[in-house]
Design a protein around this motif. Structure first.
Motif, PDB file in Angstrom:
ATOM      1  N   LEU A   1      -7.765  13.646  -4.216  1.00  0.00           N
ATOM      2  CA  LEU A   1      -7.698  11.995  -4.382  1.00  0.00           C
ATOM      3  C   LEU A   1      -6.262  11.647  -5.004  1.00  0.00           C
ATOM      4  CD1 LEU A   1     -11.348  10.821  -4.831  1.00  0.00           C
ATOM      5  CD2 LEU A   1     -10.002  11.277  -2.446  1.00  0.00           C
ATOM      6  N   PRO A   2      -5.290  11.971  -4.425  1.00  0.00           N
ATOM      7  CA  PRO A   2      -3.944  11.464  -5.139  1.00  0.00           C
ATOM      8  C   PRO A   2      -3.861  10.132  -5.499  1.00  0.00           C
ATOM      9  CG  PRO A   2      -3.346  11.677  -2.821  1.00  0.00           C
ATOM     10  CD  PRO A   2      -4.893  12.053  -3.014  1.00  0.00           C
ATOM     11  N   VAL A   3      -3.754   9.702  -6.746  1.00  0.00           N
ATOM     12  CA  VAL A   3      -3.730   8.283  -7.179  1.00  0.00           C
ATOM     13  C   VAL A   3      -2.241   7.943  -7.932  1.00  0.00           C
ATOM     14  CG1 VAL A   3      -4.880   6.592  -8.739  1.00  0.00           C
ATOM     15  CG2 VAL A   3      -6.245   8.410  -7.655  1.00  0.00           C
ATOM     16  N   HIS A   4      -1.904   6.666  -7.696  1.00  0.00           N
ATOM     17  CA  HIS A   4      -0.566   6.179  -8.197  1.00  0.00           C
ATOM     18  C   HIS A   4      -1.077   6.171  -9.837  1.00  0.00           C
ATOM     19  CE1 HIS A   4       1.274   4.607  -4.610  1.00  0.00           C
ATOM     20  NE2 HIS A   4       0.089   4.128  -4.186  1.00  0.00           N
TER      21      HIS A   4
ATOM     22  N   ILE B   1      -4.242   4.542 -12.494  1.00  0.00           N
ATOM     23  CA  ILE B   1      -5.564   5.341 -12.798  1.00  0.00           C
ATOM     24  C   ILE B   1      -6.693   4.880 -13.329  1.00  0.00           C
ATOM     25  CG2 ILE B   1      -6.236   7.456 -14.124  1.00  0.00           C
ATOM     26  CD1 ILE B   1      -3.575   8.694 -13.728  1.00  0.00           C
ATOM     27  N   GLU B   2      -6.465   3.921 -14.264  1.00  0.00           N
ATOM     28  CA  GLU B   2      -7.815   3.249 -15.038  1.00  0.00           C
ATOM     29  C   GLU B   2      -8.336   2.273 -13.853  1.00  0.00           C
ATOM     30  OE1 GLU B   2      -9.654   4.181 -17.321  1.00  0.00           O
ATOM     31  OE2 GLU B   2      -7.896   5.703 -17.627  1.00  0.00           O
ATOM     32  N   GLN B   3      -7.545   1.456 -12.793  1.00  0.00           N
ATOM     33  CA  GLN B   3      -8.116   0.861 -12.014  1.00  0.00           C
ATOM     34  C   GLN B   3      -8.808   1.393 -10.957  1.00  0.00           C
ATOM     35  OE1 GLN B   3      -4.902   0.697 -13.242  1.00  0.00           O
ATOM     36  NE2 GLN B   3      -3.899  -1.161 -12.843  1.00  0.00           N
ATOM     37  N   PHE B   4      -8.247   2.660 -10.786  1.00  0.00           N
ATOM     38  CA  PHE B   4      -8.940   3.419  -9.558  1.00  0.00           C
ATOM     39  C   PHE B   4     -10.300   3.998 -10.228  1.00  0.00           C
ATOM     40  CE2 PHE B   4     -10.211   7.932  -8.508  1.00  0.00           C
ATOM     41  CZ  PHE B   4     -10.339   7.746  -7.302  1.00  0.00           C
TER      42      PHE B   4
ATOM     43  N   LEU C   1     -11.089   1.817  -2.220  1.00  0.00           N
ATOM     44  CA  LEU C   1     -10.416   2.817  -2.961  1.00  0.00           C
ATOM     45  C   LEU C   1      -8.806   3.030  -2.560  1.00  0.00           C
ATOM     46  CD1 LEU C   1     -13.000   5.853  -3.349  1.00  0.00           C
ATOM     47  CD2 LEU C   1     -12.470   3.836  -5.014  1.00  0.00           C
ATOM     48  N   GLU C   2      -8.807   2.803  -1.115  1.00  0.00           N
ATOM     49  CA  GLU C   2      -7.443   3.087  -0.373  1.00  0.00           C
ATOM     50  C   GLU C   2      -6.084   2.686  -1.104  1.00  0.00           C
ATOM     51  OE1 GLU C   2      -8.039   2.091   3.561  1.00  0.00           O
ATOM     52  OE2 GLU C   2      -7.822  -0.032   3.384  1.00  0.00           O
ATOM     53  N   GLU C   3      -6.336   1.462  -1.642  1.00  0.00           N
ATOM     54  CA  GLU C   3      -5.046   0.962  -2.313  1.00  0.00           C
ATOM     55  C   GLU C   3      -4.464   1.757  -3.399  1.00  0.00           C
ATOM     56  OE1 GLU C   3      -5.492  -2.803  -4.826  1.00  0.00           O
ATOM     57  OE2 GLU C   3      -7.425  -2.757  -3.799  1.00  0.00           O
ATOM     58  N   TYR C   4      -5.370   2.555  -3.974  1.00  0.00           N
ATOM     59  CA  TYR C   4      -4.949   3.534  -5.111  1.00  0.00           C
ATOM     60  C   TYR C   4      -4.228   4.757  -4.819  1.00  0.00           C
ATOM     61  CZ  TYR C   4      -7.814  -0.062  -7.306  1.00  0.00           C
ATOM     62  OH  TYR C   4      -8.279  -1.515  -7.595  1.00  0.00           O
ATOM     63  N   PHE C   5      -4.465   5.149  -3.632  1.00  0.00           N
ATOM     64  CA  PHE C   5      -3.879   6.322  -3.240  1.00  0.00           C
ATOM     65  C   PHE C   5      -2.442   6.385  -2.879  1.00  0.00           C
ATOM     66  CE2 PHE C   5      -8.415   7.010  -1.083  1.00  0.00           C
ATOM     67  CZ  PHE C   5      -8.887   7.275  -2.342  1.00  0.00           C
ATOM     68  N   SER C   6      -1.893   7.493  -3.496  1.00  0.00           N
ATOM     69  CA  SER C   6      -0.478   7.598  -3.198  1.00  0.00           C
ATOM     70  C   SER C   6       0.045   8.209  -2.194  1.00  0.00           C
ATOM     71  CB  SER C   6       0.105   8.267  -4.582  1.00  0.00           C
ATOM     72  OG  SER C   6      -0.704   9.565  -4.700  1.00  0.00           O
ATOM     73  N   GLU C   7      -0.898   8.991  -1.643  1.00  0.00           N
ATOM     74  CA  GLU C   7      -0.797   9.632  -0.170  1.00  0.00           C
ATOM     75  C   GLU C   7      -2.330   9.840   0.230  1.00  0.00           C
ATOM     76  OE1 GLU C   7      -0.170  14.283  -0.831  1.00  0.00           O
ATOM     77  OE2 GLU C   7       1.131  13.291  -2.089  1.00  0.00           O
ATOM     78  N   GLU C   8      -2.335  10.369   1.500  1.00  0.00           N
ATOM     79  CA  GLU C   8      -3.506  10.687   2.268  1.00  0.00           C
ATOM     80  C   GLU C   8      -4.322  11.668   1.605  1.00  0.00           C
ATOM     81  OE1 GLU C   8      -6.459   9.494   5.245  1.00  0.00           O
ATOM     82  OE2 GLU C   8      -4.368   8.644   4.912  1.00  0.00           O
TER      83      GLU C   8
END
Length: 99
Positions: free
Chosen positions: A8-11, A15-18, A79-86
């Motif tokens: 799961l790649p996160v912006h 990170i804390e919001q994720f 969760l999807e809004e926190y992903f930097s890519e798929e």
């Protein structure tokens, strides 16, 4: 026993919001048929990359089971809004860890 491994790649700035969002949606995962536990681990060298490892009774419990469910749709929407890519997902088969 089957393990789902999701990368799961996160912006970086989210990170804390994720982490908080994951705690909000994890009950949806826990009530899935065949769910046997999970671990969410943050990368050390790459802290923006999380590894979600979920133990399933069978591959069918995850795919098509949970993945085809409304709970999965809501889980991903949370969760999807926190992903930097798929995210990338794959499965392995095996027993519990030995010591």
């Amino acid at each position: 026993m089957v393990y789902e491994i999701a990368l799961l790649p996160v912006h970086k700035e989210q990170i804390e919001q994720f982490r908080r969002a994951f705690e909000d949606v994890v009950p949806l995962l826990k009530r899935a048929e065949g769910y046997g536990g999970h671990m969410l681990a943050q990368g050390i060298e790459t802290p923006e990359l999380f590894n979600l490892i979920v133990r399933w009774r069978s591959l069918e419990d995850h795919t098509p089971g949970f993945e085809a469910s409304e709970d999965h749709r809501v889980f991903m929407m949370g969760l999807e809004e926190y992903f930097s890519e798929e995210p990338k997902v794959y499965h392995i088969e095996g027993a519990a860890f030995s010591s």
